[in-house]
Design a protein around this motif. Sequence first.
Motif, PDB file in Angstrom:
ATOM      1  N   GLN A 132       0.862  -1.190   0.000  1.00  0.00           N
ATOM      2  CA  GLN A 132       0.000   0.000   0.000  1.00  0.00           C
ATOM      3  C   GLN A 132       0.896   1.236   0.000  1.00  0.00           C
ATOM      4  OE1 GLN A 132      -3.276  -0.552  -0.034  1.00  0.00           O
ATOM      5  NE2 GLN A 132      -4.200   1.450   0.269  1.00  0.00           N
ATOM      6  N   ASN A 133       0.519   2.247  -0.757  1.00  0.00           N
ATOM      7  CA  ASN A 133       1.361   3.437  -0.900  1.00  0.00           C
ATOM      8  C   ASN A 133       0.709   4.672  -0.294  1.00  0.00           C
ATOM      9  OD1 ASN A 133       3.569   2.244  -2.463  1.00  0.00           O
ATOM     10  ND2 ASN A 133       2.040   1.993  -4.066  1.00  0.00           N
ATOM     11  N   PHE A 134       1.531   5.501   0.336  1.00  0.00           N
ATOM     12  CA  PHE A 134       1.101   6.747   0.940  1.00  0.00           C
ATOM     13  C   PHE A 134       2.111   7.841   0.576  1.00  0.00           C
ATOM     14  CE2 PHE A 134      -0.639   3.364   3.488  1.00  0.00           C
ATOM     15  CZ  PHE A 134      -1.924   3.778   3.778  1.00  0.00           C
ATOM     16  N   VAL A 135       1.815   9.060   0.976  1.00  0.00           N
ATOM     17  CA  VAL A 135       2.729  10.182   0.766  1.00  0.00           C
ATOM     18  C   VAL A 135       2.865  10.942   2.074  1.00  0.00           C
ATOM     19  CG1 VAL A 135       3.144  12.337  -0.463  1.00  0.00           C
ATOM     20  CG2 VAL A 135       2.145  10.395  -1.678  1.00  0.00           C
ATOM     21  N   MET A 136       4.091  11.239   2.469  1.00  0.00           N
ATOM     22  CA  MET A 136       4.345  12.125   3.604  1.00  0.00           C
ATOM     23  C   MET A 136       4.668  13.512   3.057  1.00  0.00           C
ATOM     24  SD  MET A 136       6.648   9.945   6.318  1.00  0.00           S
ATOM     25  CE  MET A 136       8.139  10.060   5.349  1.00  0.00           C
ATOM     26  N   THR A 137       4.184  14.536   3.722  1.00  0.00           N
ATOM     27  CA  THR A 137       4.487  15.909   3.304  1.00  0.00           C
ATOM     28  C   THR A 137       4.843  16.756   4.517  1.00  0.00           C
ATOM     29  OG1 THR A 137       2.188  16.665   3.460  1.00  0.00           O
ATOM     30  CG2 THR A 137       2.915  15.763   1.337  1.00  0.00           C
ATOM     31  N   ARG A 138       5.722  17.710   4.295  1.00  0.00           N
ATOM     32  CA  ARG A 138       6.078  18.688   5.315  1.00  0.00           C
ATOM     33  C   ARG A 138       6.294  20.043   4.646  1.00  0.00           C
ATOM     34  NH1 ARG A 138       4.124  15.839   7.964  1.00  0.00           N
ATOM     35  NH2 ARG A 138       4.726  14.724   9.843  1.00  0.00           N
ATOM     36  N   GLU A 139       6.030  21.116   5.396  1.00  0.00           N
ATOM     37  CA  GLU A 139       6.353  22.467   4.954  1.00  0.00           C
ATOM     38  C   GLU A 139       7.593  22.899   5.716  1.00  0.00           C
ATOM     39  OE1 GLU A 139       4.834  24.203   2.523  1.00  0.00           O
ATOM     40  OE2 GLU A 139       3.500  22.482   2.169  1.00  0.00           O
ATOM     41  N   TRP A 140       8.723  22.948   5.026  1.00  0.00           N
ATOM     42  CA  TRP A 140      10.006  23.209   5.667  1.00  0.00           C
ATOM     43  C   TRP A 140      10.704  24.404   5.035  1.00  0.00           C
ATOM     44  CZ3 TRP A 140      12.602  17.694   6.120  1.00  0.00           C
ATOM     45  CH2 TRP A 140      12.102  17.060   7.266  1.00  0.00           C
ATOM     46  N   ASN A 141      11.452  25.134   5.873  1.00  0.00           N
ATOM     47  CA  ASN A 141      12.374  26.118   5.337  1.00  0.00           C
ATOM     48  C   ASN A 141      13.729  25.439   5.094  1.00  0.00           C
ATOM     49  OD1 ASN A 141      13.759  26.011   7.825  1.00  0.00           O
ATOM     50  ND2 ASN A 141      12.652  27.779   8.639  1.00  0.00           N
ATOM     51  N   LEU A 142      14.680  26.213   4.615  1.00  0.00           N
ATOM     52  CA  LEU A 142      15.969  25.628   4.242  1.00  0.00           C
ATOM     53  C   LEU A 142      16.694  25.037   5.445  1.00  0.00           C
ATOM     54  CD1 LEU A 142      18.093  25.040   2.120  1.00  0.00           C
ATOM     55  CD2 LEU A 142      18.943  27.389   2.394  1.00  0.00           C
ATOM     56  N   GLN A 143      16.630  25.710   6.574  1.00  0.00           N
ATOM     57  CA  GLN A 143      17.303  25.205   7.771  1.00  0.00           C
ATOM     58  C   GLN A 143      16.714  23.868   8.208  1.00  0.00           C
ATOM     59  OE1 GLN A 143      17.216  27.875  11.114  1.00  0.00           O
ATOM     60  NE2 GLN A 143      18.399  26.524  12.435  1.00  0.00           N
ATOM     61  N   GLN A 144      15.417  23.725   8.132  1.00  0.00           N
ATOM     62  CA  GLN A 144      14.778  22.469   8.517  1.00  0.00           C
ATOM     63  C   GLN A 144      15.169  21.338   7.572  1.00  0.00           C
ATOM     64  OE1 GLN A 144      10.847  24.376   8.538  1.00  0.00           O
ATOM     65  NE2 GLN A 144      10.537  23.566  10.602  1.00  0.00           N
ATOM     66  N   LEU A 145      15.267  21.642   6.284  1.00  0.00           N
ATOM     67  CA  LEU A 145      15.697  20.617   5.337  1.00  0.00           C
ATOM     68  C   LEU A 145      17.126  20.176   5.635  1.00  0.00           C
ATOM     69  CD1 LEU A 145      15.013  18.966   2.769  1.00  0.00           C
ATOM     70  CD2 LEU A 145      16.091  20.809   1.455  1.00  0.00           C
ATOM     71  N   CYS A 146      17.996  21.113   5.923  1.00  0.00           N
ATOM     72  CA  CYS A 146      19.382  20.762   6.243  1.00  0.00           C
ATOM     73  C   CYS A 146      19.463  19.981   7.555  1.00  0.00           C
ATOM     74  CB  CYS A 146      20.239  22.024   6.320  1.00  0.00           C
ATOM     75  SG  CYS A 146      20.486  22.815   4.713  1.00  0.00           S
ATOM     76  N   GLY A 147      18.580  20.292   8.494  1.00  0.00           N
ATOM     77  CA  GLY A 147      18.522  19.505   9.720  1.00  0.00           C
ATOM     78  C   GLY A 147      18.158  18.057   9.433  1.00  0.00           C
ATOM     79  N   TYR A 148      17.270  17.861   8.487  1.00  0.00           N
ATOM     80  CA  TYR A 148      16.918  16.497   8.072  1.00  0.00           C
ATOM     81  C   TYR A 148      18.125  15.781   7.476  1.00  0.00           C
ATOM     82  CZ  TYR A 148      14.894  12.846   5.103  1.00  0.00           C
ATOM     83  OH  TYR A 148      14.622  11.662   4.479  1.00  0.00           O
ATOM     84  N   PHE A 149      18.914  16.482   6.670  1.00  0.00           N
ATOM     85  CA  PHE A 149      20.113  15.863   6.101  1.00  0.00           C
ATOM     86  C   PHE A 149      21.050  15.365   7.200  1.00  0.00           C
ATOM     87  CE2 PHE A 149      19.692  18.921   2.271  1.00  0.00           C
ATOM     88  CZ  PHE A 149      18.832  18.040   1.629  1.00  0.00           C
ATOM     89  N   THR A 150      21.148  16.107   8.306  1.00  0.00           N
ATOM     90  CA  THR A 150      22.074  15.708   9.368  1.00  0.00           C
ATOM     91  C   THR A 150      21.631  14.425  10.064  1.00  0.00           C
ATOM     92  OG1 THR A 150      20.993  17.028  11.097  1.00  0.00           O
ATOM     93  CG2 THR A 150      22.705  18.107   9.788  1.00  0.00           C
ATOM     94  N   SER A 151      20.374  14.007   9.865  1.00  0.00           N
ATOM     95  CA  SER A 151      19.913  12.749  10.451  1.00  0.00           C
ATOM     96  C   SER A 151      20.277  11.541   9.591  1.00  0.00           C
ATOM     97  CB  SER A 151      18.390  12.780  10.667  1.00  0.00           C
ATOM     98  OG  SER A 151      17.696  12.641   9.435  1.00  0.00           O
ATOM     99  N   TRP A 152      20.817  11.786   8.395  1.00  0.00           N
ATOM    100  CA  TRP A 152      21.220  10.683   7.519  1.00  0.00           C
ATOM    101  C   TRP A 152      22.466  10.009   8.076  1.00  0.00           C
ATOM    102  CZ3 TRP A 152      21.054  12.965   1.830  1.00  0.00           C
ATOM    103  CH2 TRP A 152      19.728  13.210   1.482  1.00  0.00           C
ATOM    104  N   SER A 153      22.431   8.695   8.160  1.00  0.00           N
ATOM    105  CA  SER A 153      23.592   7.956   8.667  1.00  0.00           C
ATOM    106  C   SER A 153      24.806   8.160   7.767  1.00  0.00           C
ATOM    107  CB  SER A 153      23.262   6.469   8.792  1.00  0.00           C
ATOM    108  OG  SER A 153      22.938   5.901   7.536  1.00  0.00           O
TER     109      SER A 153
END
Length: 248
Positions: free
Chosen positions: A181-202
């Motif tokens: 089954q397929n779904f979509v996740m969405t978020r409204e992020w600014n640039l800092q929030q996107l870069c914060g997500y990158f830092t969670s990458w192993s």
Amino acid sequence: MPFNDHFSGHAQAYADARPSYPDELFEFLNSQCEQHDLAWDCATGNGQAAVSLAKTFKRVIATDGSAQQVDQAQPAENIEYRQMTAEQPLLEQNSCDLITVAQALHWFDTESFFVNAKACLKPGGVLAAWCYAVHQVNDPIDVVVEKLYEEILGDYWPPERRLVERHYRDINFPFETCFEQNFVMTREWNLQQLCGYFTSWSALQRYRKKNGSDPLELIMEELRRAWGLDPEKTQTVTWPLTVKLARL
């Protein structure tokens, strides 16, 4: 099989930056379960899925092999957190109505885990494992992110990451009933929030540790240009999410 711990070193960053899962996903899971007495959220991380499960299940047992991840988990009265790997048969047999694995099945010894899951599930119980691959924003930003993901960090991703990119279609689920089954996740992020997500990458953390430098510096100028003049401006970030659901 030893526990592959890719996130303890940045458990706080992981907890702060990872997107949460859509309500539609849990509505779907609830509809697939005949009873709602006990859910086991395996490899719970910071408890994102466990908290949503706790809204409709009487009890949730949420486990993770990382003590640091469990320490960052979100509390709730009907959630019991335990440090425990996916392959450890420590739950009662025939006790679980639902077992969930959120963005983690690719780290498991799946053969051992599936044996454990079958023992823990009630007859008719459900196992749901889901994953999400690389996000999308828009074409200019996506090109820069792909450069980071593939060209810069490509050699730093563990081989198990390819299972996520293939939406778990290369993992054999030894159940008679299994579907996707397929779904979509969405978020409204600014640039800092996107870069914060990158830092969670192993892979990014692995790059930093090996090279003593931040790979984001290699793409930040391009990323700022692609984002636009105002870094505080939010953009819609989307992830395709795939659920593999099996029934005992």
